[in-house]
Scaffold this motif. Structure first.
Motif, mmCIF file in Angstrom:
data_model
loop_
_atom_site.group_PDB
_atom_site.id
_atom_site.type_symbol
_atom_site.label_atom_id
_atom_site.label_comp_id
_atom_site.label_asym_id
_atom_site.label_seq_id
_atom_site.Cartn_x
_atom_site.Cartn_y
_atom_site.Cartn_z
ATOM 1 N N GLY A 199 16.444 7.835 32.657
ATOM 2 C CA GLY A 199 15.295 7.155 32.066
ATOM 3 C C GLY A 199 15.191 5.759 32.655
ATOM 4 O O GLY A 199 16.087 5.316 33.387
ATOM 5 N N LEU A 200 14.113 5.067 32.338
ATOM 6 C CA LEU A 200 13.940 3.706 32.854
ATOM 7 C C LEU A 200 13.309 2.833 31.772
ATOM 8 O O LEU A 200 12.258 3.168 31.236
ATOM 9 N N ALA A 201 13.995 1.734 31.444
ATOM 10 C CA ALA A 201 13.434 0.774 30.494
ATOM 11 C C ALA A 201 12.587 -0.221 31.282
ATOM 12 O O ALA A 201 13.071 -0.813 32.247
ATOM 13 N N VAL A 202 11.321 -0.354 30.892
ATOM 14 C CA VAL A 202 10.432 -1.304 31.599
ATOM 15 C C VAL A 202 9.585 -2.066 30.592
ATOM 16 O O VAL A 202 9.340 -1.600 29.480
ATOM 17 N N GLN A 203 9.129 -3.223 31.020
ATOM 18 C CA GLN A 203 8.140 -3.923 30.211
ATOM 19 C C GLN A 203 6.803 -3.225 30.437
ATOM 20 O O GLN A 203 6.509 -2.788 31.562
ATOM 21 N N ARG A 204 6.021 -3.155 29.383
ATOM 22 C CA ARG A 204 4.710 -2.504 29.531
ATOM 23 C C ARG A 204 3.875 -3.179 30.607
ATOM 24 O O ARG A 204 3.164 -2.515 31.358
ATOM 25 N N ALA A 205 3.987 -4.499 30.676
ATOM 26 C CA ALA A 205 3.200 -5.232 31.676
ATOM 27 C C ALA A 205 3.586 -4.804 33.087
ATOM 28 O O ALA A 205 2.721 -4.722 33.966
ATOM 29 N N ALA A 206 4.869 -4.505 33.307
ATOM 30 C CA ALA A 206 5.320 -4.101 34.646
ATOM 31 C C ALA A 206 4.686 -2.764 35.028
ATOM 32 O O ALA A 206 4.197 -2.590 36.149
ATOM 33 N N LEU A 207 4.672 -1.819 34.082
ATOM 34 C CA LEU A 207 4.065 -0.512 34.355
ATOM 35 C C LEU A 207 2.563 -0.668 34.570
ATOM 36 O O LEU A 207 1.992 -0.144 35.531
ATOM 37 N N PHE A 208 1.934 -1.419 33.664
ATOM 38 C CA PHE A 208 0.485 -1.600 33.751
ATOM 39 C C PHE A 208 0.104 -2.257 35.078
ATOM 40 O O PHE A 208 -0.792 -1.776 35.788
ATOM 41 N N HIS A 222 -11.977 12.881 44.705
ATOM 42 C CA HIS A 222 -13.061 12.734 43.732
ATOM 43 C C HIS A 222 -13.496 11.275 43.617
ATOM 44 O O HIS A 222 -12.716 10.372 43.895
ATOM 45 N N ARG A 223 -14.758 11.069 43.186
ATOM 46 C CA ARG A 223 -15.249 9.704 42.943
ATOM 47 C C ARG A 223 -14.944 9.371 41.486
ATOM 48 O O ARG A 223 -15.399 10.062 40.576
ATOM 49 N N VAL A 224 -14.139 8.331 41.295
ATOM 50 C CA VAL A 224 -13.613 8.054 39.955
ATOM 51 C C VAL A 224 -14.035 6.668 39.485
ATOM 52 O O VAL A 224 -14.059 5.719 40.263
ATOM 53 N N GLU A 225 -14.372 6.589 38.193
ATOM 54 C CA GLU A 225 -14.650 5.278 37.596
ATOM 55 C C GLU A 225 -13.932 5.208 36.257
ATOM 56 O O GLU A 225 -13.999 6.142 35.461
ATOM 57 N N LEU A 226 -13.223 4.096 36.036
ATOM 58 C CA LEU A 226 -12.531 3.894 34.753
ATOM 59 C C LEU A 226 -13.426 3.075 33.835
ATOM 60 O O LEU A 226 -14.040 2.095 34.270
ATOM 61 N N LEU A 227 -13.471 3.469 32.559
ATOM 62 C CA LEU A 227 -14.294 2.760 31.584
ATOM 63 C C LEU A 227 -13.389 2.284 30.456
ATOM 64 O O LEU A 227 -12.758 3.093 29.772
ATOM 65 N N GLU A 228 -13.312 0.973 30.291
ATOM 66 C CA GLU A 228 -12.344 0.385 29.363
ATOM 67 C C GLU A 228 -13.066 -0.488 28.340
ATOM 68 O O GLU A 228 -13.909 -1.300 28.703
ATOM 69 N N ARG A 229 -12.693 -0.314 27.071
ATOM 70 C CA ARG A 229 -13.408 -1.057 26.028
ATOM 71 C C ARG A 229 -13.037 -2.546 25.999
ATOM 72 O O ARG A 229 -13.823 -3.385 25.572
ATOM 73 N N PHE A 230 -11.791 -2.873 26.422
ATOM 74 C CA PHE A 230 -11.393 -4.280 26.427
ATOM 75 C C PHE A 230 -12.194 -5.050 27.468
ATOM 76 O O PHE A 230 -12.613 -4.479 28.472
ATOM 77 N N LYS A 231 -12.381 -6.351 27.221
ATOM 78 C CA LYS A 231 -13.119 -7.205 28.182
ATOM 79 C C LYS A 231 -12.395 -7.224 29.519
ATOM 80 O O LYS A 231 -12.985 -7.338 30.569
ATOM 81 N N GLU A 232 -11.068 -7.144 29.449
ATOM 82 C CA GLU A 232 -10.260 -7.131 30.663
ATOM 83 C C GLU A 232 -9.188 -6.080 30.453
ATOM 84 O O GLU A 232 -8.568 -6.068 29.374
ATOM 85 N N ALA A 233 -8.962 -5.213 31.432
ATOM 86 C CA ALA A 233 -7.900 -4.219 31.287
ATOM 87 C C ALA A 233 -6.569 -4.971 31.216
ATOM 88 O O ALA A 233 -6.318 -5.878 32.007
ATOM 89 N N SER A 234 -5.722 -4.634 30.234
ATOM 90 C CA SER A 234 -4.449 -5.357 30.078
ATOM 91 C C SER A 234 -3.450 -4.478 29.334
ATOM 92 O O SER A 234 -3.833 -3.532 28.646
ATOM 93 N N PRO A 235 -2.140 -4.789 29.454
ATOM 94 C CA PRO A 235 -1.151 -3.963 28.774
ATOM 95 C C PRO A 235 -1.127 -4.236 27.278
ATOM 96 O O PRO A 235 -1.408 -5.360 26.857
ATOM 97 N N VAL A 236 -0.823 -3.207 26.481
ATOM 98 C CA VAL A 236 -0.707 -3.363 25.033
ATOM 99 C C VAL A 236 0.742 -3.096 24.668
ATOM 100 O O VAL A 236 1.321 -2.109 25.107
ATOM 101 N N GLY A 237 1.343 -4.000 23.876
ATOM 102 C CA GLY A 237 2.724 -3.781 23.422
ATOM 103 C C GLY A 237 3.742 -4.444 24.334
ATOM 104 O O GLY A 237 3.391 -5.201 25.243
ATOM 105 N N SER A 238 5.033 -4.142 24.087
ATOM 106 C CA SER A 238 6.082 -4.865 24.813
ATOM 107 C C SER A 238 6.853 -3.982 25.792
ATOM 108 O O SER A 238 6.669 -4.057 26.992
ATOM 109 N N GLY A 239 7.724 -3.110 25.253
ATOM 110 C CA GLY A 239 8.577 -2.339 26.159
ATOM 111 C C GLY A 239 8.316 -0.847 26.093
ATOM 112 O O GLY A 239 7.717 -0.339 25.150
ATOM 113 N N LEU A 240 8.768 -0.143 27.106
ATOM 114 C CA LEU A 240 8.620 1.315 27.188
ATOM 115 C C LEU A 240 9.889 1.911 27.766
ATOM 116 O O LEU A 240 10.541 1.297 28.605
#
Ligand code: FAD
Length: 145
Positions: free
Chosen positions: A99-108, A27-45
């Motif tokens: 399970g796996l503990a990761v930083q949100r930034a790593a997943l993002f 499929h032809r896909v486009e992501l639409l994000e409200r933030f000026k730059e896509a970025s991770p929110v929060g700390s750990g997951l």
């Protein structure tokens, strides 16, 4: 299968993973994000086996394992009495799950790099407000429309 033009609201973990899955289906896909730059929110997951299965399907499990810490048991005790209030072992589930503990930034970053590597479009600074049904398709609406 018919190739669709798909707009995805939000470039969080769900949007990024869905974009990869759908584009791999052709499929032809486009992501639409409200933030000026896509970025991770929060700390750990704490990623659960279901999420790890999705990452495996996307071919991203190994890089995530390298960035996280494996969890085999969740244990919690009352700070005052020492009484056990939580004791769950992933080993009780089938096929060696964990399970796996990761930083949100790593997943993002792992998902976002894969999206960029696949050449998918991420349009930022777009706040979606709803959807309008037009003939045989739904059109996403942003604050401008
Ligand atoms: C304190 C806290 C701790 C958590 N801990 C865990 C945990 O340990 N393990 C776990 O699995 N989950 C945890 N969660 C839940 C986790 O945050 C979510 O499961 C995960 O972020 C959901 O991903 P998502 O992509 O659906 O949404 P989000 O990460 O929220 O991403 C949504 C994206 O969509 C964008 N967006 C939203 N509305 C619009 C719009 N109208 N137009 C355009 N863009 C839009 C946002 O800017 C954002 O980038 C936690 C949540 C919180 C608040």
């Amino acid at each position: 299968m018919k190739t669709l033009d798909i707009g995805i609201a939000g470039a969080g973990p769900a949007g990024l993973a869905a974009a990869l899955m759908l584009s791999r289906r052709g499929h032809r896909v486009e992501l639409l994000e409200r933030f000026k730059e896509a970025s991770p929110v929060g700390s750990g997951l704490m990623l659960q086996p279901t999420g790890l299965t999705v990452l495996d399907t996307l071919g991203l499990l190994q890089p995530m394992l390298a960035l996280g810490s494996r969890i085999d048991r969740l244990y919690g005790a009352d700070a005052k009495s020492g009484r056990t209030v939580l004791d769950v072992r992933y080993g009780a589930l089938a096929s060696g799950r964990f399970g796996l503990a990761v930083q949100r930034a790593a997943l993002f970053n792992t998902l976002h790099d894969a999206v960029r590597g696949a050449g998918l479009k991420v349009r930022t600074g777009v706040t979606l407000t709803g959807a309008r049904v037009e003939a045989d398709k739904a059109v996403l609406l942003d604050a401008e429309r």
